[in-house]
Design an enzyme around this catalytic site. Sequence first.
Site, PDB file in Angstrom:
ATOM      1  N   ARG A   9      -6.759   0.988   9.796  1.00 55.79           N
ATOM      2  CA  ARG A   9      -6.600   0.245   8.552  1.00 55.79           C
ATOM      3  C   ARG A   9      -7.957  -0.207   8.013  1.00 55.79           C
ATOM      4  NH1 ARG A   9      -2.364   2.329   8.813  1.00 55.79           N
ATOM      5  NH2 ARG A   9      -0.283   1.421   8.611  1.00 55.79           N
ATOM      6  N   CYS A  45       0.811  -1.212   0.000  1.00 52.46           N
ATOM      7  CA  CYS A  45       0.000   0.000   0.000  1.00 52.46           C
ATOM      8  C   CYS A  45       0.845   1.262   0.000  1.00 52.46           C
ATOM      9  CB  CYS A  45      -0.898  -0.001   1.238  1.00 52.46           C
ATOM     10  SG  CYS A  45       0.025  -0.222   2.779  1.00 52.46           S
ATOM     11  N   GLU A  98      -6.174  -6.660   3.943  1.00 50.23           N
ATOM     12  CA  GLU A  98      -5.927  -5.474   4.757  1.00 50.23           C
ATOM     13  C   GLU A  98      -5.190  -4.440   3.943  1.00 50.23           C
ATOM     14  OE1 GLU A  98      -2.836  -3.383   7.502  1.00 50.23           O
ATOM     15  OE2 GLU A  98      -2.601  -4.752   5.806  1.00 50.23           O
ATOM     16  N   ARG A 153      -3.566   2.489  15.079  1.00 49.64           N
ATOM     17  CA  ARG A 153      -3.261   2.036  13.720  1.00 49.64           C
ATOM     18  C   ARG A 153      -4.584   1.802  13.006  1.00 49.64           C
ATOM     19  NH1 ARG A 153       1.723   0.623  12.058  1.00 49.64           N
ATOM     20  NH2 ARG A 153       1.984  -0.586  10.135  1.00 49.64           N
TER      21      ARG A 153
END
Length: 587
Positions: free
Chosen positions: A179, A86, A130, A177
Amino acid sequence: MPNNKHIIRVVELFAGVGGFRIGLEGASDAYQTIWNNQWEPSTLHQDASLVYRARFGSDGHSNKDINLVPTTDIPDHDLLVGGFPCQDYSVAATLSRSGGIEGKKGVLWWQIYRILNEKEQQRPQYIFFENVDRLINSPASQRGRDFAIILASLADLGYIVEWRVINAADYGMPQRRRRTYIVGYRKESVVAKKVEEIEDWVLYDGVLAQAFPFEPKNTSVSTFDINGPIQEVSAHFNAGKKNSPFGDAGIMIDRHVYSVDAIPAYTGVSQMLGDILVDEDFVPENFYISEEELPKWRYEKGAKKINRVSKEGFQYVFSEGGMAFPDYLDKPSRTMITGEGGSAPSRFKHVVQTPSGRYRRLVPIELERLNMFPDNHTYHPDVTDGRRAFLMGNALVCGIVEQIGKSLFRFIYDEEPVSSRPIHTQRDARPFLNLDLFATLEQGNYIVNSPRKTYKLDLTKRLLIGYVKSDNQEYFLHQEPTKIYYTGKTRAFPSTIALNKLYYFMPYIKGRGVRDLYLIRIARIGNKAEIHSEANDKEPRLVFELEYLESLSDYIPTHLNINHTYTDTFLGKIIKNEADHQTYRHL
């Protein structure tokens, strides 16, 4: 060995150091990774692959560019997982410069599509991916286009897809975090057939809603269709609009989308940055910041305005706000990035102040804990501390995968998942690469003190004290983060205990009393054969899935009431008894 009456064959792409594998194995023994691929382009030293093989073995491991791996080399499987690269959407780059799905790394999405497409009728029943949170808004020039392409592609392959943007810290985990998690089901699968009302599935009933409950922002509901061939979606989806139509939570069926923004709903135990730190005595000297270097770190962390000149010759003022220095220990950590390693002063690296007043960077084991990996998971004689930090900056939070894996298992089998490999478990340092891989490693440097948790004890909550049989005492003498307690056979369990009111649990050790306090996370029906298949004990029992909180300073003698096996009481009574016991000991 555990009794695996169910098997979910997993293929892990872009495997890194095995975050998906750790999370899924922590969810259930049913998840068995049969093939995995990890390849870091333009890198001679394949650190992630080295770590992966050292921890899990070389069987089924591919360290080859996925673009060059024929689909025929990938075994048939039930679940395809991966955190596809990503970098093009990363928070480390400004959104306006991100290449999106057409960027250098974004094109790797098409390798996932290629594998699913070429598997045809053998494509997996389930998928689990993810990516960074801004995937649903990428690229800046055409908000939401990349995600629309992904959803449309999966719809054309016959998948129902749901997604959630989850911040791990919102659900008690030690790092902020955020995501995007994507879970999909082939239309003929067991899970897909359970989808009825799409709104209810997203808000309450679905795999992700069950794993991570939330409240919807009612003004954010969005429904629409993704129309046209993929090329048309790429060229025209949401063109000219400022905002993405995708919310934090949603579902797509036959290219019809329902989505909404989510407000997390969580009241459980939490971990903060300070909870995962090791004692000062364990920290090597080179992680401390010298007095000479400290002003440079303060400058990097501070607010600033700098006159700059662009490539075109235009002058402008670059400004940025100040950051906490040192990092707050009573809050979850900031998002870890790949540049966390190294001793050079940096705005983005974490710095903590020790009890002695010194400032230091985080050591690799603490970075692993922020992502909920086992301690020293990335340790390898050929991998530097800087590269270990890089690997964690690229990794996902194993605890998120674990909870989604548990939820998916429940939907597939209508049973409670059982795992003999919790995510905290210290993996064996098995020398798969060469016979003396870990021979020179001192035990004291390999395993250090355990992380803590942030919580407030409620003395008014009910506590169950349960007798531990002699053959299980060793298991309960070790203060591991999670444990499973099997009661006596259900017909022998006292009916006077109200299970719905039990909150805490303490194991009773014969001849000693009680010391360790656990939170009861789940109470269910099960049997010992779930874990100990060799015992062939399938008698129904009550099962408590426990989360370790803390220990009393010493064992407190107590009497077991109900059939000399259980005591149903209040936490406050035991805490009072400890205080009385300590007073007596010091007389």
